[in-house]
Design an enzyme around this catalytic site. Sequence first.
Site, PDB file in Angstrom:
ATOM      1  N   ASP A  48       0.845  -1.192   0.000  1.00  9.91           N
ATOM      2  CA  ASP A  48       0.000   0.000   0.000  1.00  9.91           C
ATOM      3  C   ASP A  48       0.883   1.245   0.000  1.00  9.91           C
ATOM      4  O   ASP A  48       1.811   1.364   0.794  1.00  9.91           O
ATOM      5  CB  ASP A  48      -0.905  -0.003   1.223  1.00  9.91           C
ATOM      6  CG  ASP A  48      -2.110   0.916   1.066  1.00  9.91           C
ATOM      7  OD1 ASP A  48      -1.905   2.131   0.903  1.00  9.91           O
ATOM      8  OD2 ASP A  48      -3.243   0.429   1.110  1.00  9.91           O
ATOM      9  N   SER A  94      -7.229   4.849  -1.058  1.00  8.21           N
ATOM     10  CA  SER A  94      -7.070   3.399  -1.082  1.00  8.21           C
ATOM     11  C   SER A  94      -8.362   2.679  -1.429  1.00  8.21           C
ATOM     12  O   SER A  94      -8.331   1.613  -2.067  1.00  8.21           O
ATOM     13  CB  SER A  94      -6.549   2.912   0.274  1.00  8.21           C
ATOM     14  OG  SER A  94      -5.221   3.306   0.478  1.00  8.21           O
ATOM     15  N   SER A 147      -8.531  -1.333   1.703  1.00  7.86           N
ATOM     16  CA  SER A 147      -8.004  -2.198   0.643  1.00  7.86           C
ATOM     17  C   SER A 147      -8.534  -3.620   0.721  1.00  7.86           C
ATOM     18  O   SER A 147      -9.115  -4.109  -0.254  1.00  7.86           O
ATOM     19  CB  SER A 147      -6.477  -2.177   0.651  1.00  7.86           C
ATOM     20  OG  SER A 147      -5.992  -0.900   0.308  1.00  7.86           O
ATOM     21  N   HIS A 293       2.930   8.363   4.891  1.00  8.68           N
ATOM     22  CA  HIS A 293       2.080   9.465   5.333  1.00  8.68           C
ATOM     23  C   HIS A 293       2.768  10.282   6.427  1.00  8.68           C
ATOM     24  O   HIS A 293       2.576  11.498   6.525  1.00  8.68           O
ATOM     25  CB  HIS A 293       0.750   8.931   5.873  1.00  8.68           C
ATOM     26  CG  HIS A 293      -0.288   8.699   4.824  1.00  8.68           C
ATOM     27  ND1 HIS A 293      -0.829   9.710   4.067  1.00  8.68           N
ATOM     28  CD2 HIS A 293      -0.897   7.552   4.404  1.00  8.68           C
ATOM     29  CE1 HIS A 293      -1.729   9.215   3.228  1.00  8.68           C
ATOM     30  NE2 HIS A 293      -1.785   7.901   3.406  1.00  8.68           N
ATOM     31  N   ASP A 331      -1.258   0.263  -4.786  1.00 10.13           N
ATOM     32  CA  ASP A 331      -2.530   0.879  -5.153  1.00 10.13           C
ATOM     33  C   ASP A 331      -2.368   2.340  -5.550  1.00 10.13           C
ATOM     34  O   ASP A 331      -3.131   2.873  -6.346  1.00 10.13           O
ATOM     35  CB  ASP A 331      -3.537   0.747  -4.018  1.00 10.13           C
ATOM     36  CG  ASP A 331      -2.999   1.223  -2.671  1.00 10.13           C
ATOM     37  OD1 ASP A 331      -1.788   1.438  -2.534  1.00 10.13           O
ATOM     38  OD2 ASP A 331      -3.807   1.361  -1.732  1.00 10.13           O
ATOM     39  N   HIS A 332      -1.346   2.987  -5.003  1.00  6.06           N
ATOM     40  CA  HIS A 332      -1.014   4.385  -5.283  1.00  6.06           C
ATOM     41  C   HIS A 332       0.335   4.658  -4.655  1.00  6.06           C
ATOM     42  O   HIS A 332       0.861   3.821  -3.916  1.00  6.06           O
ATOM     43  CB  HIS A 332      -2.076   5.332  -4.698  1.00  6.06           C
ATOM     44  CG  HIS A 332      -2.317   5.107  -3.234  1.00  6.06           C
ATOM     45  ND1 HIS A 332      -1.423   5.497  -2.257  1.00  6.06           N
ATOM     46  CD2 HIS A 332      -3.336   4.478  -2.578  1.00  6.06           C
ATOM     47  CE1 HIS A 332      -1.877   5.134  -1.068  1.00  6.06           C
ATOM     48  NE2 HIS A 332      -3.038   4.507  -1.234  1.00  6.06           N
ATOM     49  N   HIS A 372      -1.238  11.164  -0.665  1.00  7.94           N
ATOM     50  CA  HIS A 372      -1.012  10.377  -1.864  1.00  7.94           C
ATOM     51  C   HIS A 372      -0.598  11.284  -3.013  1.00  7.94           C
ATOM     52  O   HIS A 372      -0.915  12.475  -3.029  1.00  7.94           O
ATOM     53  CB  HIS A 372      -2.285   9.628  -2.267  1.00  7.94           C
ATOM     54  CG  HIS A 372      -2.794   8.698  -1.224  1.00  7.94           C
ATOM     55  ND1 HIS A 372      -4.019   8.061  -1.333  1.00  7.94           N
ATOM     56  CD2 HIS A 372      -2.271   8.289  -0.033  1.00  7.94           C
ATOM     57  CE1 HIS A 372      -4.217   7.304  -0.257  1.00  7.94           C
ATOM     58  NE2 HIS A 372      -3.165   7.426   0.534  1.00  7.94           N
TER      59      HIS A 372
END
Length: 408
Positions: A48, A94, A147, A293, A331-332, A372
């Site tokens: 993730d 997410s 997720s 983050h 996912d990103h 993100h």
Amino acid sequence: MRKTTVLAAAALAVAGAVPAVAMAGDGPVADSSGWQPKARNIVYIQGDGMGAAQREFVRLATTGRAGDLVMNRLPVTGLVHTDPGDPEALVTDSAAAATALATGHKTRNGAVGQDAQGRRLPTILEQAKRAGKSTGLVTTAQVTGASPAAFASHVPSRDLQSDIAKQYLAESRPEVLLGGGEDWWLPKGDPGAWPDKPGEESRSTHGNLIEQAKRSGYTYVRNASELAATRAPRLLGLFANEDMVDYGPDGKGAYQPKVALPVMAKKALDTLSANPRGFFLFLEEEGIDGMAHENNAHGVLDAGRALDAAVAEVLRFTRSHPDTLVIIGGDHETGGLAIEDTDGAPEGKEDGPFPVPGTKLSLTVDWTTGDHSGVPTPVTATGPGSDRLDGTIDNTDVYRAMVSAARL
């Protein structure tokens, strides 16, 4: 972007934490009639928040210039667009990203297993279940987090985690559920096995869902020793009150899950592979995203090592199960991470220096955001149907590749 040579040699160990394993290739190739082998098993592995910069940072800081990660040594490499189907956002969260991966449909940020109009979307996990396969969700996040939830539930908001847990038990019923998030399974006032930090508390809106899980056939385990001891065919393991990683800025956050991701991965594989019809497994390392983050490069590095060790565990399994499609993606990207030469003491948001093994050099990590970013993410794959992930693709194409490979 396709690699022309399938590596059969043992993968280079990552900083001593990843045992060498033989790399699985693509399996049988299509013949002149267009026939392609079928994937009996699918393992989708997610880092993730893992973009190309995170993968390269972990590579350089663990194997140095001459080495590579296990996840990078697979024969197929692609690049995945991550933008959501949200009229108000170009950068995905997410929930929307996982929904695209799980269903082949883009949606708005925050939605789980639903399109932008709130209609349910069938997921790869649910299709595998209908085909008679076993299924599993394994994560270092909350097992009801956005997720994993997108693969096995349908709610308008990722925040409805007790509703997600209820749907797991009543509808999708994965055979294996391992991760954090005990707070969403127990009613207020029931502290459970894991102590709450300030501001946290049990908050199930559906009563004691752990007891409900037991009554419906799940064996509940609370720690690594209980997980190791059980041979139950249906498992619920909750190993933290919320996420399994203690997030925080550099020097404060710590990547110390009570049950290691490779351990959870092996138990899931052992349990699910008992089904002769095969399985679908979602396997996730959340720590990369959570630490990014927080702009915590040391935490990202620790989580990346753990993810690569879990990939090695899965590839060990494929040595005796070559009919397994394995996909590793993100996912990103999170944090806008940049790798820089070390040119003095870190300034501002920089972390480091990190020595580069085998050299006299070091690197520094810089950050551009605590959120993100919209850059595409790399995907690597091996096994039947992995060729469909070659090149530049959309996140919805990952779903289509899995469905096609397994002929669901």
